[in-house]
Design an enzyme around this catalytic site. Structure first.
Site, PDB file in Angstrom:
ATOM      1  N   LYS A 145      20.268  -1.127  -7.061  1.00 48.02           N
ATOM      2  CA  LYS A 145      20.299  -2.334  -7.894  1.00 48.02           C
ATOM      3  C   LYS A 145      21.575  -2.364  -8.724  1.00 48.02           C
ATOM      4  O   LYS A 145      22.197  -3.399  -8.876  1.00 48.02           O
ATOM      5  CB  LYS A 145      19.092  -2.305  -8.843  1.00 48.02           C
ATOM      6  CG  LYS A 145      17.958  -3.203  -8.392  1.00 48.02           C
ATOM      7  CD  LYS A 145      17.040  -3.473  -9.570  1.00 48.02           C
ATOM      8  CE  LYS A 145      15.602  -3.514  -9.111  1.00 48.02           C
ATOM      9  NZ  LYS A 145      14.662  -2.921 -10.031  1.00 48.02           N
ATOM     10  N   LYS A 161      -3.411  -0.604   0.902  1.00 54.09           N
ATOM     11  CA  LYS A 161      -3.470   0.580   1.766  1.00 54.09           C
ATOM     12  C   LYS A 161      -4.679   0.498   2.699  1.00 54.09           C
ATOM     13  O   LYS A 161      -4.604   0.875   3.878  1.00 54.09           O
ATOM     14  CB  LYS A 161      -3.539   1.843   0.909  1.00 54.09           C
ATOM     15  CG  LYS A 161      -2.243   2.113   0.139  1.00 54.09           C
ATOM     16  CD  LYS A 161      -2.419   3.175  -0.931  1.00 54.09           C
ATOM     17  CE  LYS A 161      -1.097   3.537  -1.585  1.00 54.09           C
ATOM     18  NZ  LYS A 161      -1.249   4.359  -2.795  1.00 54.09           N
TER      19      LYS A 161
HETATM   20  N1  HSE Z   1       1.361   4.178  -7.151  1.00 54.84           N
HETATM   21  C1  HSE Z   1       0.936   4.793  -5.943  1.00 54.84           C
HETATM   22  C2  HSE Z   1      -0.226   5.725  -6.251  1.00 54.84           C
HETATM   23  C3  HSE Z   1       2.080   5.539  -5.305  1.00 54.84           C
HETATM   24  O1  HSE Z   1      -0.406   6.065  -7.427  1.00 54.84           O
HETATM   25  O2  HSE Z   1      -0.959   6.101  -5.340  1.00 54.84           O
HETATM   26  C4  HSE Z   1       1.811   6.029  -3.921  1.00 54.84           C
HETATM   27  O3  HSE Z   1       1.535   4.977  -3.035  1.00 54.84           O
END
Ligand code: HSE
Length: 414
Positions: free
Chosen positions: A45, A204
């Protein structure tokens, strides 16, 4: 010796982890792939920020500059958000680069399009790092469970949520303190709402569903709840019953339908998730030949996630084909059985359809009931809260005393 040129998009915790492993494991990579792996460019960035990147590497904030490199073989992406990432990866595939991504939100939304495009351009897509950090669950499903018919997947998929629940229970810390520590450790998303409200685990779960079943549940029908409503009072009451709160994502097949949920539940000592603590993740895969497999490991952080990306870098370099077949089998569509629940916010006997099992702490009941009964009860009593207890039967040590003239059974520990 031929060289494999890699660009890393995003140089945050995970991107930097990938860069460092490419340096530290250069020999291993060369041996497995048969080519020297070199980082040709990093997309950042802010170009002015001081970083420990070799001077031969192009450091730029302009993706077009990376696309214009004379040789580019693999694009590894660890940025946050759907756009401009999806556009970058589309262009990378059209330039005939393999891609490796850790971006679950983008991949849950656009994974199918990227996989289709990659097929057209004869390149591969690695997305192991999108789910469960360093645990190789995607490759297990993609490459190692090709014939098993999967009926259900259940997992602790958000490291931040599991870390917070563990800190609150073990160290009696507040939610805010625990979240701050998760952020400092590099576990949490840029916007931690995604972690603690269940969005991250939801994305997920959709990715896992596609790999396991070839399709996803209708997103709008998936029950999604985060951990922000889990108070210290609830955690303490559960502990007295030797139960622990876990944020669990589930996706399963019922008849021809795929159903999903992402929510806090309780587990007893015998459940494989009971000892999954801190930033650890775990995934249970239920399938017809092998039975239940539990995979467990670190679910977030620099090296676990970068490890998944590096293994994917090898996977796409050797250009393996996905073989998993999705047979049109139907699972049994069963009448929902009664489940066990921890219930709070209601006084005295519940009602005739619901069996009270014990009262571990004043005001908290463990009950056995069908989910629809609980939903009905919650409509009548606004303050009521209830949490499913997974596989509670196995935790029972005792007997039921059946009261005369009612369906109420009281559970007695022996
Ligand atoms: N923020 C995500 C977690 C990172 O805490 O699982 C990994 O995907």
């Amino acid at each position: 010796m031929t060289v494999l040129k890699v660009a890393i998009l995003g140089f945050g915790t995970v991107g930097e982890g990938v860069y460092r492993i490419i340096q530290s494991h250069a020999d291993e990579l060369q041996k497995v792939i048969g080519k020297k792996v070199e980082v040709a460019a990093c997309l950042v960035k802010n170009k002015q920020k001081a970083r420990d990147i070799h001077e031969n590497v192009l450091v730029t904030d302009d993706f077009e500059e990376i696309l214009g490199l004379p040789q580019l073989d693999i694009v590894v992406e660890a940025i946050v958000g759907k756009e401009p990432t999806f556009t970058y990866l589309t262009k990378a595939i059209q330039r005939r680069c393999h891609i490796v991504t850790a971006n679950k939100e983008m991949f849950a939304h656009h994974g199918n399009e990227l996989l289709e495009l990659a097929k057209e351009y004869h390149v591969s897509v690695g997305f192991e790092a999108t789910v469960a950090g360093g645990i190789p669950v995607i490759q297990t499903l993609r490459q190692l469970l090709q014939v098993n018919r999967i009926s259900k997947i259940q997992g602790i998929l958000n490291g931040t949520s599991n870390f917070i629940l563990t800190e609150m229970r073990e160290k009696k810390q507040s939610f805010a303190e625990s979240l701050l520590l998760a952020q400092r450790n590099g576990y949490a998303e840029a916007d931690p709402t995604n972690d603690v409200e269940g969005f991250d685990a939801f994305y997920k779960t959709m990715i896992l569903s596609r790999i396991a079943f070839g399709e996803e549940p209708d997103w709008l029908t998936v029950e999604r709840e985060g951990i922000t409503g889990i108070t210290s009072e609830l955690i303490n009451a559960a502990e007295k019953l030797e139960l622990r709160f876990k944020h669990v994502a589930s996706v399963w097949k019922e008849g021809n339908r795929i159903i999903g949920s992402v929510k806090p539940v309780l587990v007893g000592k015998e459940h494989p998730f009971y000892h999954v603590e801190g930033v650890e993740n775990a995934v249970n895969v239920h399938s017809d030949i092998v039975g239940r497999i539990t995979l467990q490991g670190p679910g977030a952080g620099m090296f676990p996630t970068a490890s998944a990306m590096i293994e994917d870098l090898v996977y796409v370099s050797v250009n393996q084909k996905d073989k998993r077949c999705f047979s049109q089998y139907q699972s049994q569509a069963k009448e929902q059985p009664d489940e066990f629940w921890l219930i709070h916010g209601i006084k005295g006997t519940v009602n005739s359809q619901i069996t009270v099992i014990e009262e571990p702490v004043e005001g908290f009941f463990v009950i056995k009931a069908a989910k629809k009964e609980l939903e009905h009860l919650a409509l009548q009593h606004k303050a009521v809260r209830y949490f499913s207890i997974l596989e509670f039967e196995k935790s029972l040590v005792g007997q039921f005393e059946i009261n005369e003239n009612s369906s109420i059974q009281t559970f007695i520990h022996i």
